[in-house]
Design a protein around this motif. Structure first.
Motif, PDB file in Angstrom:
ATOM      1  N   LYS A   1       0.773  -1.351   0.019  1.00 32.08           N
ATOM      2  CA  LYS A   1       0.206   0.027   0.181  1.00 32.08           C
ATOM      3  C   LYS A   1       0.530   0.976  -0.483  1.00 32.08           C
ATOM      4  CE  LYS A   1      -2.283  -1.024   4.052  1.00 32.08           C
ATOM      5  NZ  LYS A   1      -1.697  -2.984   3.773  1.00 32.08           N
TER       6      LYS A   1
ATOM      7  N   SER B   1       3.619   4.135  -1.436  1.00 22.72           N
ATOM      8  CA  SER B   1       2.706   4.211  -2.985  1.00 22.72           C
ATOM      9  C   SER B   1       5.074   4.449  -3.568  1.00 22.72           C
ATOM     10  CB  SER B   1       2.334   5.381  -3.008  1.00 22.72           C
ATOM     11  OG  SER B   1       2.462   6.640  -2.729  1.00 22.72           O
TER      12      SER B   1
ATOM     13  N   ASP C   1      -1.831   8.710 -10.555  1.00 24.48           N
ATOM     14  CA  ASP C   1      -2.997   8.933 -10.584  1.00 24.48           C
ATOM     15  C   ASP C   1      -3.844   7.529 -10.673  1.00 24.48           C
ATOM     16  OD1 ASP C   1      -2.608  11.386  -9.361  1.00 24.48           O
ATOM     17  OD2 ASP C   1      -4.097  12.410 -11.592  1.00 24.48           O
TER      18      ASP C   1
ATOM     19  N   GLU D   1      -3.058   4.966  -8.080  1.00 23.08           N
ATOM     20  CA  GLU D   1      -3.771   5.143  -6.063  1.00 23.08           C
ATOM     21  C   GLU D   1      -5.046   5.006  -6.272  1.00 23.08           C
ATOM     22  OE1 GLU D   1      -2.645   9.352  -5.964  1.00 23.08           O
ATOM     23  OE2 GLU D   1      -1.157   8.811  -4.817  1.00 23.08           O
ATOM     24  N   ARG D   2      -5.751   5.392  -7.627  1.00 26.59           N
ATOM     25  CA  ARG D   2      -6.988   5.105  -7.867  1.00 26.59           C
ATOM     26  C   ARG D   2      -6.808   3.517  -7.835  1.00 26.59           C
ATOM     27  NH1 ARG D   2      -7.118   8.423 -12.259  1.00 26.59           N
ATOM     28  NH2 ARG D   2      -7.822   6.566 -13.658  1.00 26.59           N
TER      29      ARG D   2
ATOM     30  N   LEU E   1      -5.679   1.069  -6.218  1.00 22.17           N
ATOM     31  CA  LEU E   1      -5.227   0.932  -5.268  1.00 22.17           C
ATOM     32  C   LEU E   1      -6.748   1.344  -3.583  1.00 22.17           C
ATOM     33  CD1 LEU E   1      -3.625  -0.228  -1.887  1.00 22.17           C
ATOM     34  CD2 LEU E   1      -2.922   2.613  -1.960  1.00 22.17           C
ATOM     35  N   LYS E   2      -7.500   2.022  -4.225  1.00 18.82           N
ATOM     36  CA  LYS E   2      -8.686   3.188  -3.187  1.00 18.82           C
ATOM     37  C   LYS E   2      -9.602   2.070  -3.664  1.00 18.82           C
ATOM     38  CE  LYS E   2      -8.421   7.585  -2.708  1.00 18.82           C
ATOM     39  NZ  LYS E   2      -8.312   8.802  -3.398  1.00 18.82           N
TER      40      LYS E   2
ATOM     41  N   MET F   1      -8.821  -1.863  -2.150  1.00 18.61           N
ATOM     42  CA  MET F   1      -8.634  -1.144  -0.379  1.00 18.61           C
ATOM     43  C   MET F   1     -10.239  -1.938   0.080  1.00 18.61           C
ATOM     44  SD  MET F   1      -5.632  -0.744   1.379  1.00 18.61           S
ATOM     45  CE  MET F   1      -6.281   0.111   3.176  1.00 18.61           C
ATOM     46  N   ASN F   2     -11.427  -0.788  -0.632  1.00 18.35           N
ATOM     47  CA  ASN F   2     -12.827  -0.882  -1.014  1.00 18.35           C
ATOM     48  C   ASN F   2     -13.368  -1.914  -1.429  1.00 18.35           C
ATOM     49  OD1 ASN F   2     -12.777   1.402   0.006  1.00 18.35           O
ATOM     50  ND2 ASN F   2     -12.452   2.966  -1.630  1.00 18.35           N
TER      51      ASN F   2
ATOM     52  N   GLU G   1      -8.646  -6.891  -4.703  1.00 15.58           N
ATOM     53  CA  GLU G   1      -6.639  -6.331  -4.224  1.00 15.58           C
ATOM     54  C   GLU G   1      -5.857  -7.538  -4.712  1.00 15.58           C
ATOM     55  OE1 GLU G   1      -5.136  -8.353  -0.175  1.00 15.58           O
ATOM     56  OE2 GLU G   1      -7.103  -6.614  -0.131  1.00 15.58           O
TER      57      GLU G   1
END
Length: 562
Positions: A279, A281, A298, A301-302, A304-305, A308-309, A314
Motif C-alpha cells: 500500500k 506508493s 493517479d 492510487e485509484r 489502490l483505493k 482497499m474498498n 486486491e
C-alpha cells in the motif's frame, strides 16, 4: 548512430541509478544489474564480450518505430533507461565467434509498462536488421487471440513508420520481407501447418497463463539450424503457482542469486520485495519502472483505493499493477508452505507400514482420490492416488495438463468418458493390501458407486468408518492438518497434483470458528485435500478410541461397542 549513443548513455545512467540506490529498485532488478556489471569485469574469463556497436545498432532501430494508439500515436518510440538496458543486453552481449550470448530472455513487469510493444519491436529487429536470411519470427501464446496481440502491435508500428512500410508487406496473417525471404507470424497451439518450421525468434507473451510450455518446446526444438536464435518471454505475475511459468521463474531467481548458472539466459524481474508494504506508493517503482511515464500515479492510487474498498480487487491490483505472485484471497495454505512440506521420503519406505486412509469418491466423470497418511514415520509422509476417466485428460476443462501428471504416474486413467468403477474397486483394493491400513474414512454420501461395498466384501469393514462431511466432524482434523503443514512436519512427497489442489482450497469458517474445505466455493479441484482431511480424521478418531480403551482397561473396565 546518434540515437544509439544517446540510448547507451541512458542505459548507463539507469545502471548507475540502480547501483547507487538513486532508483528505488527491487532485489531481483538489482541482481540483474549487478550480473551485467560483473560480467563486464570478468568477461574474458567467462568467454564472453560486450559489443557496444551491436547494442547501439539495435537501439538505433527504435528511431524508426512509432507508437500506434493513445495520446502517443504517431510519435517516436522513445526508450526509457530500463528498456535500453533490456535491448542492449540481448543484442550487445556476444560469445566466441561473435554470435549472441543470450538465446533466452525473460522480462517480468507490471501492466502498462509497454512490455508487449517492446517485445514486438524486438521481434522486428530479429526480422529486419539481424542479418538472418530467411528469418522466421513468431509471436507465440496459448491461443490465437493472445498470440495475435504482439504480432498486431508489430504490424501497427510498421504502418506508422514510412521507412518500414517500404521494406515490408503486411497482410492479415503475416509480415513479409521479400528481399530476405523473412516472415513474422502469430503462432499458437491451434496453428495447423508446422511443416518446415524453422524459427529464428519466438516472442512468448503473458507466459504466466500458459498451462504447459509445449509451444515453447516446439519453438526451441525448431531452432536447431539457427546460429543465434532468440526466445523472448514477457509476462506479468499470475495467480496459479502450479503452472510452469512460476517454476521457470524459481529457476531464474536461482540463476540471479548465483545458485545456478545459465549464461545464455537474460532475466529481468520488476517486483516488490517480500517485506514491502504494497500500500506504500514509494515502493511501486520496483514493480512499475514506467511510473510517471506510461503509468500515471493517479491511476495507481485509484486502483489502490478500489482494492482497499473491494477485497475481490486486491489480488488483481497486486498481480497486475505491482507484479506480485500472490495467493488468491481464499487460499488456505500458501504454496511456499506446501513446498516446505517435502522431505524426500521414498515410496519403498512406506511398504507395509501402518497408515490411515481417506477416500474422496466423486461422480463418474470427475476425480477420485485416496490419501494414505503415515503418522508413525519421520515427517508424517502422505502418499496420494488419483483416478480420472481418460476423457477428462483430453478435455482440459480444468485448465491443467492432466496428461503430464498421467505420464509421470501421479494420476491413473480409465478408458472412456466415465470412471470405470470395476477398475477403481480393484485398484484401491490392491493399494490397501500393499500397506498396513488401520483405518479408511470416507464420505457416506458418495459411497454409492460400489467401491465401499466391494472393499467390505473383501474384508475391510472393520477398518472402514463413515465420516459425514459436516463442519463439526471435519473442523478438528482440518485444523490438525493445518497445524502440521504450517510446522513443516508433513512430507507431501512432491506430489504436483496435491500441490495444485492446495492452491484451490477455500476454507469456510462458522461463527464458532469451526472450519472445513468448501468444495463449491473453491476455485478448482480440491479432492486430494479433502481425502487427506478424511485420513487425518480417521487417524485422530482411532487414536482417541485406542487411548480411551487403554484408560478403561487400566481401571479394570471394558468398552462396549454400540
Amino acid at each position: 548512430m546518434a540515437r544509439g549513443k544517446e540510448y547507451i548513455k541512458k542505459m548507463n545512467e539507469y545502471i548507475n541509478s540502480v547501483l547507487t540506490g538513486e532508483r528505488e529498485a527491487g532485489r531481483l532488478e538489482i541482481k540483474t544489474v549487478e550480473r551485467h556489471v560483473n560480467d563486464l569485469k570478468y568477461a574474458m574469463e567467462k568467454g564472453i564480450f560486450w559489443d557496444e556497436r551491436a547494442a547501439m545498432k539495435a537501439l538505433e532501430f527504435f528511431s524508426l518505430l512509432r507508437h500506434y494508439k493513445g495520446k502517443w500515436a504517431g510519435a517516436e518510440f522513445v526508450l526509457e533507461g530500463w528498456q535500453c538496458f533490456v535491448v542492449a543486453s540481448i543484442f550487445g552481449w556476444k560469445k566466441a565467434g561473435g554470435v549472441r550470448r543470450f538465446n533466452v530472455g525473460y522480462l517480468e513487469v507490471s501492466r502498462k509498462n509497454g512490455k508487449t510493444q517492446l517485445a514486438a519491436a524486438i521481434g522486428l529487429i530479429m526480422l529486419l536488421v539481424d542479418g538472418e536470411f530467411g528469418a522466421e519470427v513468431y509471436s507465440a501464446a496459448v491461443d490465437k487471440d493472445q498470440a495475435s496481440i504482439c504480432w498486431s502491435a508489430a504490424g501497427a508500428m510498421i504502418q506508422q513508420s514510412p521507412v518500414l512500410r517500404k521494406r515490408t508487406l503486411v497482410s492479415k496473417k503475416s509480415i513479409v520481407v521479400e528481399n530476405t525471404m523473412s516472415v513474422f507470424k502469430a503462432f499458437s497451439r491451434d496453428t495447423n501447418n508446422k511443416d518446415g518450421f524453422n524459427p529464428s525468434c519466438g516472442i512468448c507473451d503473458e507466459v504466466h497463463a500458459w498451462t504447459t510450455f509445449d509451444i515453447y518446446d516446439v519453438i526451441e526444438s525448431g531452432m536447431g539450424a539457427r546460429t543465434q536464435p532468440l526466445i523472448f518471454m514477457t509476462t506479468t505475475a499470475g495467480l496459479n503457482l502450479s503452472l510452469p511459468c512460476y517454476d521457470k521463474r524459481r529457476v531464474y531467481i536461482e540463476i540471479l542469486d548465483g545458485i545456478k548458472e545459465q549464461d545464455d539466459t537474460f532475466i529481468l524481474i520488476f517486483s516488490l520485495d517480500e517485506k514491502d508494504d504494497w500500500k506504500n506508493s514509494e515502493t511501486w517503482t520496483k514493480a512499475c519502472p514506467n511510473l510517471g511515464v506510461s503509468v500515471n500515479m493517479d491511476y495507481m492510487e485509484r486502483r489502490l483505493k478500489a482494492a482497499m474498498n473491494d477485497p475481490s480487487k486486491e489480488v488483481e491490483f497486486k498481480t497486475k499493477n505491482l507484479n506480485l505472485w500472490v495467493d488468491a484471497p481464499t487460499v488456505w495454505i500458501s504454496d511456499e508452505v506446501i513446498m516446505g512440506n517435502n522431505h524426500g521420503t521414498l515410496d519403498d519406505s512406506l511398504l507395509g507400514e501402518e497408515c490411515y486412509g481417506g477416500l474422496d469418491l466423486a461422480s463418474t466423470g470427475d476425480i477420485n482420490a485416496l490419501a494414505l497418511f503415515f503418522p508413525g514415520l519421520e515427517h508424517n509422509p502422505v502418499k496420494m492416488f488419483f483416478w480420472i476417466p481418460e476423457a477428462k485428460m483430453i478435455e482440459k476443462e480444468d485448465k491443467v495438463n492432466y496428461r503430464v501428471w498421467v505420464d509421470q504416474g501421479y494420476i491413473t486413467t480409465t478408458l472412456g468418458n466415465i470412471i470405470d468403477t470395476e477398475f477403481l474397486k480393484e485398484d484401491i483394493e490392491l493399494i490397501l493390501r500393499r500397506y498396513d491400513v488401520k483405518n479408511l474414512s470416507y464420505d457416506p454420501f458418495l459411497a454409492a458407486n460400489g467401491v465401499i461395498q466391494h472393499l467390505g466384501d473383501r474384508g475391510y469393514y472393520d477398518v472402514m468408518d463413515e465420516l459425514p462431511q459436516r463442519i463439526t466432524t471435519l473442523s478438528q482434523p482440518t485444523k490438525e492438518l493445518q497445524r502440521m503443514l504450517l510446522s513443516r512436519s508433513m512430507d507431501l512427497m512432491n506430489n504436483p497434483v496435491l500441490r495444485w489442489m492446495f492452491r484451490n482450497v477455500f476454507i469456510y469458517t462458522d461463527p464458532n470458528l469451526n472450519i472445513r474445505i468448501d468444495k463449491k466455493r473453491s476455485s478448482e479441484k480440491v479432492d486430494g485435500c479433502a481425502a487427506l482431511v478424511n485420513a487425518v480424521a480417521g487417524y485422530m478418531s482411532r487414536t482417541l478410541a485406542d487411548k480411551s480403551s487403554q484408560m478403561y482397561k487400566s481401571h479394570g473396565l471394558r468398552t462396549i461397542k454400540l
